[in-house]
Each structure stands twice: as C-alpha cells, then as structure tokens.
Design a protein around this motif. Structure first.
Motif, short mmCIF file in Angstrom:
data_model
loop_
_atom_site.label_atom_id
_atom_site.label_comp_id
_atom_site.label_asym_id
_atom_site.label_seq_id
_atom_site.Cartn_x
_atom_site.Cartn_y
_atom_site.Cartn_z
N LYS A 1 2.82 4.14 5.87
CA LYS A 1 2.83 2.71 6.11
C LYS A 1 2.65 1.95 4.80
O LYS A 1 1.82 2.31 3.96
CB LYS A 1 1.69 2.36 7.07
CG LYS A 1 1.67 0.90 7.53
CD LYS A 1 0.52 0.68 8.51
CE LYS A 1 0.42 -0.76 8.95
NZ LYS A 1 1.57 -1.20 9.76
N LEU A 2 3.46 0.90 4.63
CA LEU A 2 3.39 0.09 3.42
C LEU A 2 2.60 -1.19 3.70
O LEU A 2 2.91 -1.91 4.64
CB LEU A 2 4.81 -0.27 2.96
CG LEU A 2 4.93 -1.09 1.67
CD1 LEU A 2 4.46 -0.28 0.48
CD2 LEU A 2 6.39 -1.51 1.45
N THR A 3 1.59 -1.43 2.93
CA THR A 3 0.85 -2.68 3.02
C THR A 3 0.73 -3.27 1.62
O THR A 3 0.91 -2.56 0.62
CB THR A 3 -0.57 -2.47 3.60
OG1 THR A 3 -1.29 -1.56 2.75
CG2 THR A 3 -0.52 -1.91 5.01
N PHE A 4 0.46 -4.54 1.55
CA PHE A 4 0.19 -5.13 0.25
C PHE A 4 -0.93 -6.15 0.38
O PHE A 4 -1.30 -6.54 1.49
CB PHE A 4 1.45 -5.74 -0.38
CG PHE A 4 2.07 -6.85 0.40
CD1 PHE A 4 1.73 -8.18 0.15
CD2 PHE A 4 3.00 -6.60 1.39
CE1 PHE A 4 2.31 -9.22 0.85
CE2 PHE A 4 3.59 -7.63 2.10
CZ PHE A 4 3.24 -8.94 1.84
N THR A 5 -1.48 -6.54 -0.73
CA THR A 5 -2.65 -7.42 -0.73
C THR A 5 -2.31 -8.77 -1.33
O THR A 5 -1.40 -8.90 -2.16
CB THR A 5 -3.80 -6.78 -1.53
OG1 THR A 5 -3.37 -6.53 -2.86
CG2 THR A 5 -4.25 -5.47 -0.89
N ILE B 1 -5.66 -7.98 2.92
CA ILE B 1 -4.67 -6.93 3.19
C ILE B 1 -3.70 -7.44 4.24
O ILE B 1 -4.11 -7.84 5.33
CB ILE B 1 -5.35 -5.63 3.67
CG1 ILE B 1 -6.29 -5.08 2.59
CG2 ILE B 1 -4.29 -4.59 4.03
CD1 ILE B 1 -7.08 -3.87 3.01
N ILE B 2 -2.43 -7.46 3.89
CA ILE B 2 -1.40 -8.01 4.78
C ILE B 2 -0.63 -6.86 5.44
O ILE B 2 -0.09 -5.99 4.75
CB ILE B 2 -0.44 -8.93 4.01
CG1 ILE B 2 -1.23 -10.12 3.43
CG2 ILE B 2 0.67 -9.44 4.93
CD1 ILE B 2 -0.40 -11.03 2.57
N ASP B 3 -0.63 -6.88 6.75
CA ASP B 3 0.05 -5.84 7.54
C ASP B 3 1.41 -6.40 7.99
O ASP B 3 1.48 -7.40 8.69
CB ASP B 3 -0.80 -5.48 8.76
CG ASP B 3 -0.21 -4.32 9.55
OD1 ASP B 3 0.94 -3.92 9.28
OD2 ASP B 3 -0.91 -3.81 10.46
N ILE B 4 2.49 -5.75 7.56
CA ILE B 4 3.82 -6.22 7.95
C ILE B 4 4.47 -5.27 8.95
O ILE B 4 5.68 -5.28 9.15
CB ILE B 4 4.72 -6.43 6.72
CG1 ILE B 4 4.75 -5.19 5.83
CG2 ILE B 4 4.29 -7.64 5.94
CD1 ILE B 4 5.70 -5.32 4.65
N GLY B 5 3.67 -4.46 9.60
CA GLY B 5 4.16 -3.64 10.69
C GLY B 5 4.79 -2.33 10.26
O GLY B 5 4.28 -1.64 9.38
N HIS B 6 5.93 -2.02 10.87
CA HIS B 6 6.58 -0.72 10.67
C HIS B 6 7.47 -0.72 9.42
O HIS B 6 8.65 -0.36 9.48
CB HIS B 6 7.41 -0.36 11.89
CG HIS B 6 6.61 -0.08 13.11
ND1 HIS B 6 6.38 1.19 13.60
CD2 HIS B 6 5.96 -0.93 13.96
CE1 HIS B 6 5.64 1.12 14.70
NE2 HIS B 6 5.36 -0.16 14.93
N VAL B 7 6.91 -1.12 8.32
CA VAL B 7 7.60 -1.05 7.03
C VAL B 7 6.95 0.07 6.23
O VAL B 7 5.72 0.12 6.13
CB VAL B 7 7.52 -2.39 6.27
CG1 VAL B 7 8.21 -2.27 4.91
CG2 VAL B 7 8.15 -3.50 7.09
N GLY B 8 7.76 0.96 5.70
CA GLY B 8 7.19 2.16 5.09
C GLY B 8 7.57 2.39 3.65
O GLY B 8 8.45 1.72 3.09
#
Length: 297
Positions: A138-142, A153-160
């Motif tokens: 899972k890809l997340t960014f801050t 921490i920003i969750d953009i769902g099913h982005v990997g």
C-alpha cells in the motif's frame, strides 16, 4: 528513375540502416510503457501494434506495460462516480478499484492484445496478479505544514507500490514466442488489489528482467532544455543536474526518476519518446536520430 524504383530504393535504404540495430538487439528484452495519445488515436494504436509485432519477428523480446487513466475516468463518469486526485494520484476506494481492475485488466488490456494479434503477433494479456507477477504494498504519503506538530498520513486507498516482481511467468511467455501485455495491478499480502503507476511497473520490470531498454511513451517531445531544445544522450549525473536546476520539473519528473532508477539498476538505456509520432518505437530503435530523450548510466 521511375516512381516504383524510387520507392524500392527508399525501402532498401531503410532496411540497410536498420540492419545493424536488428543485429544489436537480437534476443534482447525491451520493456515498453504504452500510454498517452498512442493509446487513444486509432492510427497510432494500429501502428504501435505493428511495431511490436515487427520487433518480435526480427528477434527482439518486446514486453508491453500499459496505463489507462483516461479510460478509467470515462467509465467512472458513466457510473456516476467522480474522480478525485491527490498529488496526481487517483483516490481509489474499493468500488473504484473494482472499476480500475475491470478497465485495466479487461477492456484496455484485451484491446491491446487483440490489436497485436490482428497484426500477426501472439500476445497474451496479464495483470500483476497472474502468476504472482507483482507483489504490491500500500502506498501512502504524508502532508506536513509549519502549524502541524506531526505529519498527517494521507490514505488514498488501493494505490500501491511495487514490493517485488516474480518474472517467471513473463520469461515463460517470452521464450514461448509470445508478447506479454501487462496491466499495472498488483496484489498485496492481504490479498487486496492495488493500482500501481504504469511507469513504475515498467521500470521495475525492466530491472527485474535485466532488460536492454526501457521505453516510456509520452505526449511530449522528450526532455527539453530552457530554450525548448530536445536533450538526449544524457547520463545519470547530467539528469540529476537538470533536476536540481529546475530544467526538469512537473509531470516529467516522475518519468525521469523512473528512467534514472532503471539505468542505475542495470538496464542499459532508458528512453522517453514521443508517442504522438507514428512508429515512434521503431524510429527510436532502428534509426540514429530517434524521436526522444535517451538516458544511459
């Protein structure tokens, strides 16, 4: 000299110029990221398919990784679901991921396979889920601002992101005289599907396969200097300088970083080429001039 003779002479000249390149790339793996105008213009689509078939016929091993952002956006709009993006990445909830998987792994992938097969090739469509090809995470960014004590921490769902690649299924197809066509969908340890940037998948796959070339089709001429002139024959340190001084910026940055990572990881050359030019792939491989920016280690 008759018109027919002139045409024959032109063909002979083209073949003579191409011969050293055919010899050079015999049995070499070339990973092509297919996207942009080349994926939506009917003439360019057919031309790309013919190019890939020709590459295979003269002994090269082309592998196609494709995107499909506009097609995904169109289907989402048809079902009444609004597309939203954060830092250029599509926010992908479970429902959106189902549509992404249907469009990339189904509609787009099978259209490309069909186009290649219509031109006499033998293409096989895959997603990163087939044969455990792409293991994703899972890809997340801050997000950080001066008034925040800790980063958000920003969750953009099913982005990997690509965690690892098992290229055994791709090797099996290549050695079986097939052309793999890959949709950039991976699977996580939790069994969830993840949408992954196609440039990133192409670059990591090229590295995993120890490819001779990585080719990224774009809707731009290539890397330009501050006067708008095309830059090519760049090495890694020159690319870093162009990034640092701001010459390379905006949407070109992710593609350049992908190309740079590939050549620094063993891929011989990476090319960012103008997919709006008919037969751009062949022009880049078989001619001295090419139609884009070449990067080497």
């Amino acid at each position: 000299m008759s018109i027919d003779t002139k045409a024959a002479m032109n063909i002979a000249h083209v073949l003579t110029e191409a011969l050293p390149y055919i010899k050079r790339f015999q049995d070499k793996t070339i990973v092509i990221k297919y996207g942009g105008n080349a994926m939506v213009d009917e003439k360019l689509k057919r031309g790309f398919a013919r190019d890939v078939v020709l590459m295979k016929l003269v002994g090269m091993n082309p592998i196609v990784v494709h995107g499909g952002g506009p097609q995904i956006g169109k289907v989402l709009a048809q079902v009444g679901k609004e597309s939203s993006f954060i830092n250029g990445m599509r926010v992908t909830d479970s429902e959106t991921m189902d549509i992404v998987e249907m469009v990339l792994g189904g509609l787009v992938n099978k259209e490309i396979v069909n186009l290649i097969n219509q031109q006499g090739g033998h293409a096989v469509g895959l997603t990163g889920k087939d044969g455990g090809l792409i293991k994703a995470k899972k890809l997340t960014f801050t997000k950080q601002s001066p008034e925040m004590s800790t980063p958000e921490i920003i969750d953009i769902g099913h982005v990997g992101d690509v965690e690892s690649i098992d290229n055994s299924v791709v090797n099996m197809l290549v050695h079986g005289d097939f052309i793999p066509v890959i949709a950039p969908i991976g699977v996580g340890e939790d069994g969830q599907s993840y949408n992954i940037n196609a440039d990133l998948v192409a670059g990591r796959l090229a590295t995993s396969l120890n490819a001779e070339k990585l080719m990224l089709l774009t809707n731009t001429t290539g890397v330009l200097d501050t006067d708008g002139n095309l830059l090519t024959g760049l090495n890694a340190s020159q690319v870093e300088e162009l990034i640092d001084d701001g010459t390379i910026h905006g949407g070109m940055l992710p593609k350049i970083r992908c190309a740079l990572e590939a050549v620094q990881s063993g891929v011989n050359t990476a090319q960012i080429i103008d997919g709006r030019v008919e037969h751009a792939v062949l022009l880049e491989i078989f001619t001295k001039a090419g139609v884009g920016t070449l990067i080497h280690g």
